[in-house]
Design an enzyme around this catalytic site. Sequence first.
Site, mmCIF file in Angstrom:
data_model
loop_
_atom_site.group_PDB
_atom_site.id
_atom_site.type_symbol
_atom_site.label_atom_id
_atom_site.label_comp_id
_atom_site.label_asym_id
_atom_site.label_seq_id
_atom_site.Cartn_x
_atom_site.Cartn_y
_atom_site.Cartn_z
ATOM 1 N N CYS A 2 -6.610 -21.210 -0.331
ATOM 2 C CA CYS A 2 -7.086 -19.871 0.032
ATOM 3 C C CYS A 2 -6.363 -19.379 1.279
ATOM 4 C CB CYS A 2 -8.570 -19.925 0.341
ATOM 5 S SG CYS A 2 -9.554 -20.543 -1.007
ATOM 6 N N LYS A 600 -0.322 -25.267 -1.689
ATOM 7 C CA LYS A 600 0.405 -25.793 -0.537
ATOM 8 C C LYS A 600 -0.534 -25.817 0.657
ATOM 9 C CE LYS A 600 4.917 -25.869 1.401
ATOM 10 N NZ LYS A 600 5.383 -27.093 0.740
HETATM 11 C C1 F6R Z 1 4.119 -32.651 -2.627
HETATM 12 C C2 F6R Z 1 3.428 -31.932 -1.588
HETATM 13 C C3 F6R Z 1 2.179 -32.519 -1.035
HETATM 14 C C4 F6R Z 1 2.233 -32.490 0.500
HETATM 15 C C5 F6R Z 1 0.890 -32.962 1.081
HETATM 16 C C6 F6R Z 1 0.915 -33.019 2.592
HETATM 17 O O1 F6R Z 1 5.243 -31.969 -3.055
HETATM 18 O O2 F6R Z 1 3.842 -30.892 -1.169
HETATM 19 O O3 F6R Z 1 1.972 -33.805 -1.506
HETATM 20 O O4 F6R Z 1 3.276 -33.315 0.927
HETATM 21 O O5 F6R Z 1 -0.125 -32.088 0.682
HETATM 22 O O6 F6R Z 1 1.196 -31.777 3.148
HETATM 23 P P1 F6R Z 1 1.628 -31.628 4.659
HETATM 24 O O7 F6R Z 1 2.963 -32.268 4.814
HETATM 25 O O8 F6R Z 1 1.656 -30.158 4.918
HETATM 26 O O9 F6R Z 1 0.592 -32.345 5.472
#
Ligand code: F6R
Length: 605
Positions: A2, A600
């Site tokens: 969100c 993301k």
């Molecule tokens: C895989 C991916 C996720 C992130 C995970 C951690 O392609 O994008 O597995 O790596 O959610 O995210 P961050 O690095 O933002 O803590």
Amino acid sequence: MCRLAGYIGEKEAVRIIMDSLSRQSYGGYDSAGVVIGSESNIICVKSVGRLENLEKKLEEKKLKGNWGIGHIRWASHGRVSLTNAHPFSDCQKKIYLVHNGIIENWRRLKRKLLDKGHRFVSETDSEILSHLIEDYFEGSLEEAVKKALREIRGAYGLLAISKNEPKKIIAARLSSPLLIGIGEREGEYILASDPAAIAPYTKKVINLNDYEIASVNPGNSLLIVKERKLQFLDFDVKKSEKGPYPHFMLKEIMEGPETIENAVKGRLVPEEGTVKLGGLEEVSEKLKRINRLLLVGCGTAFHAAKVGKYMIEEYADIPCEADVASELRYRKPLLDNKTAAVFISQSGETADTLAVLREFKKKGTLTIGITNAVGSSQARETDAGVYTRSGPEISVASTKAFLGQLTVLAMLTVFLGRQRNMSLVTGKRIVSELSKMPRLVRKILKRAPEIKKLAKKYKRYQNIWFIGRKYNFPVALEGALKLKEVSYLHAEGTAGGELKHGPLALIDKRFPTIAICPSDSVYDKMVSNIQEIRARQGRIIALATERNREIEEIVDDVIYILKTLEMLTPLLSVVPLQLFAYYTAHHLGRDIDKPKNLAKSVTVE
Ligand code: F6R
């Protein structure tokens, strides 16, 4: 995940809010909504699916007004539907709000509010907030929000408006990012969860801290519970655009070489065989005394942590553990004053990683961040840290950020190693090899057309195994994660030596394997694993070091990478796997930048 947006000023609020939502939409979402206020009215419009659907509805309604709030939702509590989309209102339709995060005690609160006669329309936890605020409302929205939030357990990034208080937005945050951009013109404010949404309008921002509540109102300028310092966004809007590439994922894979260049820029000291990491200077003496390191992350960042463990143990002689944050937060790790923890995160806002960080800080553990997002919660809350400087990563599937994380981990290894037993010669060797990495990655990227063909050949398989050993075991995990995320094929990663302990049962001619077998200390062991697969008629793609012709005799296809130090091979071997995942998804017609069910920056537990 969100995301929210808000605007107050002289311009058409709907245009700016929609633009801000679209700039944050890379994170993935499934419904959207806005509420816009004018002199005489306040109108809420929602839609399911893409922002274009909302855009169409807005065109029909011809909304006018210069203040309002908006939201894109990624379903967590309650299915994807119009009624579950934000904004939510109270029973009287006078208060509207948008919310990111999760209200953990929503069931109890809902029962209480139902008993008092409140009528709910959605299945969400967020709707509790609008009714709770209504319950406390005695003329001031700000006071009602403050009182309501005292009852909430969980996380929130919140924007609330009231029909009775035009041109005012109340913003509040707890464990969910929220920024207030101070517009170019007097009395103009742009609010959002992500700097990408604010940067086109202003670089001046206030990053709300946990438990802060702001009342944003042009007449009253900006009123925040605590006095806050203005920050300046270091965000290049151009870098967050796709340019000539069909997808952000491909663009970001292609940015691998400059990601490494940026990470090492000004940090390598070749003549002294060491690195200069400004962000660690203050804790350098403390780091000399530690004798155990915990490396923490989620998903791709966890895979980087696993590579870091191999690097630091081998070259800095410090016992290391790599852990998934969502597990570690519920374990009881034994911490003492000789243990330090390294938190790895692209976004710096991952809820599980932040939860471990906060718990460790309470216990007095030294915390170091390896973060991409400047000013993120992780960057602000760790005792010290190193930015990866990878630039905005928009695609849900993380690619260049992984290279940035590996590069910083290699530099951290040299930093810690040189504080201990690492010789000048070894330090020089690693530093010199690191400086060559952008060129080597560039050469591998030139092979993209070859990998595209290979992806076409293998796209019909429903399952693909990835194996690797030592430094390339985490790369096997990452290759499998990337493939499943964007192509939706079933993919698994294992340590080569584990095959015969179970997974081999699955191998036959319909279940191919990608074997990462550069010419390193475990190459012969990998060849034995390849033979085991061949004996079961499994097809094999090998990732091997250039000029290794013998491998061609025992596998079906080979992707060549270049020779480098064993500890740095993951920086090279992961690139063809990222491309393989991308092209497989492309051949299968998947929604590559926004894979289904994923988001993301996972800011909820
Ligand atoms: C895989 C991916 C996720 C992130 C995970 C951690 O392609 O994008 O597995 O790596 O959610 O995210 P961050 O690095 O933002 O803590």
